[in-house]
Design a protein around this motif. Structure first.
Motif, mmCIF file in Angstrom:
data_model
loop_
_atom_site.group_PDB
_atom_site.id
_atom_site.type_symbol
_atom_site.label_atom_id
_atom_site.label_comp_id
_atom_site.label_asym_id
_atom_site.label_seq_id
_atom_site.Cartn_x
_atom_site.Cartn_y
_atom_site.Cartn_z
ATOM 1 N N ILE A 1 0.841 -1.206 0.000
ATOM 2 C CA ILE A 1 0.000 0.000 0.000
ATOM 3 C C ILE A 1 0.870 1.247 0.000
ATOM 4 O O ILE A 1 0.614 2.198 -0.743
ATOM 5 C CB ILE A 1 -0.961 0.002 1.210
ATOM 6 N N ASN A 2 1.920 1.249 0.829
ATOM 7 C CA ASN A 2 2.806 2.409 0.915
ATOM 8 C C ASN A 2 3.562 2.650 -0.389
ATOM 9 O O ASN A 2 3.924 3.786 -0.686
ATOM 10 C CB ASN A 2 3.785 2.256 2.078
ATOM 11 N N GLY A 3 3.786 1.601 -1.160
ATOM 12 C CA GLY A 3 4.512 1.740 -2.417
ATOM 13 C C GLY A 3 3.627 2.020 -3.619
ATOM 14 O O GLY A 3 4.119 2.175 -4.736
ATOM 15 N N LEU A 4 2.338 2.101 -3.393
ATOM 16 C CA LEU A 4 1.392 2.288 -4.489
ATOM 17 C C LEU A 4 0.897 3.727 -4.528
ATOM 18 O O LEU A 4 0.626 4.319 -3.487
ATOM 19 C CB LEU A 4 0.193 1.342 -4.291
ATOM 20 N N ASP A 5 0.765 4.263 -5.716
ATOM 21 C CA ASP A 5 0.145 5.575 -5.890
ATOM 22 C C ASP A 5 -1.348 5.346 -6.116
ATOM 23 O O ASP A 5 -1.761 4.916 -7.192
ATOM 24 C CB ASP A 5 0.774 6.310 -7.076
ATOM 25 N N ALA A 6 -2.134 5.622 -5.075
ATOM 26 C CA ALA A 6 -3.573 5.359 -5.124
ATOM 27 C C ALA A 6 -4.260 6.155 -6.224
ATOM 28 O O ALA A 6 -5.275 5.721 -6.763
ATOM 29 C CB ALA A 6 -4.215 5.652 -3.772
ATOM 30 N N GLN A 7 -3.709 7.315 -6.577
ATOM 31 C CA GLN A 7 -4.294 8.145 -7.637
ATOM 32 C C GLN A 7 -4.127 7.479 -9.006
ATOM 33 O O GLN A 7 -5.009 7.562 -9.849
ATOM 34 C CB GLN A 7 -3.619 9.510 -7.645
ATOM 35 N N LEU A 8 -2.981 6.833 -9.191
ATOM 36 C CA LEU A 8 -2.706 6.194 -10.484
ATOM 37 C C LEU A 8 -3.407 4.850 -10.638
ATOM 38 O O LEU A 8 -3.734 4.446 -11.749
ATOM 39 C CB LEU A 8 -1.198 6.011 -10.676
ATOM 40 N N ASP A 9 -3.611 4.147 -9.530
ATOM 41 C CA ASP A 9 -4.220 2.815 -9.590
ATOM 42 C C ASP A 9 -5.217 2.643 -8.446
ATOM 43 O O ASP A 9 -4.979 1.873 -7.502
ATOM 44 C CB ASP A 9 -3.131 1.748 -9.525
ATOM 45 N N PRO A 10 -6.358 3.349 -8.514
ATOM 46 C CA PRO A 10 -7.324 3.279 -7.402
ATOM 47 C C PRO A 10 -7.916 1.886 -7.212
ATOM 48 O O PRO A 10 -8.215 1.493 -6.087
ATOM 49 C CB PRO A 10 -8.402 4.294 -7.789
ATOM 50 N N GLN A 11 -8.050 1.119 -8.281
ATOM 51 C CA GLN A 11 -8.603 -0.230 -8.157
ATOM 52 C C GLN A 11 -7.670 -1.132 -7.356
ATOM 53 O O GLN A 11 -8.102 -1.849 -6.454
ATOM 54 C CB GLN A 11 -8.859 -0.833 -9.547
ATOM 55 N N GLN A 12 -6.378 -1.075 -7.660
ATOM 56 C CA GLN A 12 -5.405 -1.880 -6.922
ATOM 57 C C GLN A 12 -5.339 -1.435 -5.470
ATOM 58 O O GLN A 12 -5.188 -2.251 -4.565
ATOM 59 C CB GLN A 12 -4.015 -1.781 -7.572
ATOM 60 N N TYR A 13 -5.487 -0.125 -5.236
ATOM 61 C CA TYR A 13 -5.491 0.398 -3.870
ATOM 62 C C TYR A 13 -6.651 -0.200 -3.071
ATOM 63 O O TYR A 13 -6.466 -0.626 -1.931
ATOM 64 C CB TYR A 13 -5.584 1.927 -3.906
ATOM 65 N N LEU A 14 -7.823 -0.272 -3.670
ATOM 66 C CA LEU A 14 -8.981 -0.864 -2.988
ATOM 67 C C LEU A 14 -8.782 -2.352 -2.732
ATOM 68 O O LEU A 14 -9.164 -2.866 -1.675
ATOM 69 C CB LEU A 14 -10.267 -0.624 -3.792
ATOM 70 N N VAL A 15 -8.171 -3.041 -3.676
ATOM 71 C CA VAL A 15 -7.871 -4.463 -3.488
ATOM 72 C C VAL A 15 -6.931 -4.647 -2.303
ATOM 73 O O VAL A 15 -7.140 -5.505 -1.436
ATOM 74 C CB VAL A 15 -7.261 -5.069 -4.780
ATOM 75 N N LEU B 1 -5.638 -5.845 3.409
ATOM 76 C CA LEU B 1 -5.174 -5.390 4.718
ATOM 77 C C LEU B 1 -6.225 -5.665 5.777
ATOM 78 O O LEU B 1 -5.917 -6.165 6.860
ATOM 79 C CB LEU B 1 -4.838 -3.892 4.677
ATOM 80 N N HIS B 2 -7.470 -5.356 5.457
ATOM 81 C CA HIS B 2 -8.563 -5.608 6.399
ATOM 82 C C HIS B 2 -8.627 -7.089 6.773
ATOM 83 O O HIS B 2 -8.704 -7.443 7.955
ATOM 84 C CB HIS B 2 -9.890 -5.143 5.785
ATOM 85 N N LEU B 3 -8.552 -7.954 5.781
ATOM 86 C CA LEU B 3 -8.630 -9.393 6.030
ATOM 87 C C LEU B 3 -7.408 -9.906 6.792
ATOM 88 O O LEU B 3 -7.544 -10.716 7.714
ATOM 89 C CB LEU B 3 -8.779 -10.156 4.704
ATOM 90 N N SER B 4 -6.226 -9.419 6.433
ATOM 91 C CA SER B 4 -5.023 -9.899 7.110
ATOM 92 C C SER B 4 -4.955 -9.383 8.544
ATOM 93 O O SER B 4 -4.496 -10.102 9.441
ATOM 94 C CB SER B 4 -3.759 -9.537 6.320
ATOM 95 N N GLN B 5 -5.424 -8.157 8.796
ATOM 96 C CA GLN B 5 -5.472 -7.654 10.169
ATOM 97 C C GLN B 5 -6.487 -8.436 10.997
ATOM 98 O O GLN B 5 -6.234 -8.721 12.162
ATOM 99 C CB GLN B 5 -5.821 -6.164 10.195
ATOM 100 N N ALA B 6 -7.614 -8.761 10.403
ATOM 101 C CA ALA B 6 -8.625 -9.548 11.122
ATOM 102 C C ALA B 6 -8.053 -10.913 11.507
ATOM 103 O O ALA B 6 -8.265 -11.386 12.627
ATOM 104 C CB ALA B 6 -9.883 -9.709 10.255
ATOM 105 N N HIS B 7 -7.323 -11.531 10.599
ATOM 106 C CA HIS B 7 -6.697 -12.825 10.878
ATOM 107 C C HIS B 7 -5.658 -12.690 11.989
ATOM 108 O O HIS B 7 -5.609 -13.513 12.914
ATOM 109 C CB HIS B 7 -6.068 -13.378 9.595
ATOM 110 N N LEU B 8 -4.835 -11.653 11.918
ATOM 111 C CA LEU B 8 -3.825 -11.406 12.942
ATOM 112 C C LEU B 8 -4.469 -11.207 14.315
ATOM 113 O O LEU B 8 -4.034 -11.782 15.311
ATOM 114 C CB LEU B 8 -2.985 -10.186 12.570
ATOM 115 N N LEU B 9 -5.529 -10.408 14.374
ATOM 116 C CA LEU B 9 -6.211 -10.172 15.647
ATOM 117 C C LEU B 9 -6.857 -11.442 16.183
ATOM 118 O O LEU B 9 -6.881 -11.656 17.393
ATOM 119 C CB LEU B 9 -7.251 -9.064 15.507
ATOM 120 N N ALA B 10 -7.379 -12.278 15.306
ATOM 121 C CA ALA B 10 -7.984 -13.539 15.744
ATOM 122 C C ALA B 10 -6.922 -14.445 16.380
ATOM 123 O O ALA B 10 -7.172 -15.069 17.422
ATOM 124 C CB ALA B 10 -8.657 -14.243 14.568
ATOM 125 N N ILE B 11 -5.751 -14.502 15.782
ATOM 126 C CA ILE B 11 -4.669 -15.303 16.361
ATOM 127 C C ILE B 11 -4.204 -14.690 17.676
ATOM 128 O O ILE B 11 -3.982 -15.398 18.659
ATOM 129 C CB ILE B 11 -3.497 -15.440 15.363
#
Length: 159
Positions: A21-35, A40-50
């Motif tokens: 995410i930090n290496g991506l320009d959200a303005q140039l590739d907004p679709q990839q930014y949303l992906v 991130l949301h899913l990986s954080q949820a998994h981390l918190l569950a563990i």
């Protein structure tokens, strides 16, 4: 399948997605930014569950009471409240949370900062523990888990 090993790989995933995410320009590739935000949301949820499972195994009798959870709607509790709280804390610190009155935000920001700093400390300590002694939880590890659990519960309660 030790919990600390699971934590290590889940933490690596969060770190990798944040770097992308930090290496991506959200303005140039907004679709990839949303992906990536979804990943991130899913990986954080998994981390918190563990992390929750680690706390249940390591400090079950030292956990902060969660009686206040009855104030939250059932669908929020089922949909990983911890991840929502983490996201709210991150938004508060970034100054992008629109649904909070300024006075409430001013009171919640220090708690959000403490919570996120505590989470970073937990991540660091658990990563180190997973690499050195993945089968044990010495007192310093338990202490940072107790502190994180308390700060998380206080943030949830104020919310």
């Amino acid at each position: 399948p030790r919990l600390l090993s699971q934590f290590f790989f889940a933490d690596e995933r969060v770190t990798r997605v944040v770097a992308e995410i930090n290496g991506l320009d959200a303005q140039l590739d907004p679709q990839q930014y949303l992906v990536l935000l979804n990943q991130l949301h899913l990986s954080q949820a998994h981390l918190l569950a563990i992390l929750e499972r680690i706390m249940e195994e390591c400090i079950p009798t030292q956990r902060h009471s969660r009686d206040y959870l009855v104030k939250f709607p059932e669908e929020l509790l089922v949909d990983n409240l911890g991840n929502h709280m983490l996201f709210a804390a991150e938004c508060l610190l970034a100054g992008t949370f629109l649904e909070v009155e300024e006075a409430d935000g001013a009171q919640l920001r220090p708690q959000a900062r403490n919570l996120l700093c505590s989470l970073e400390l937990v991540r660091t300590v658990l990563r180190e523990q997973s690499l050195s002694h993945p089968g044990s939880y010495p007192e310093p590890v338990r202490a940072v888990l107790v502190q994180f659990d308390r700060l998380f519960a206080e943030f949830e309660l104020r919310w």
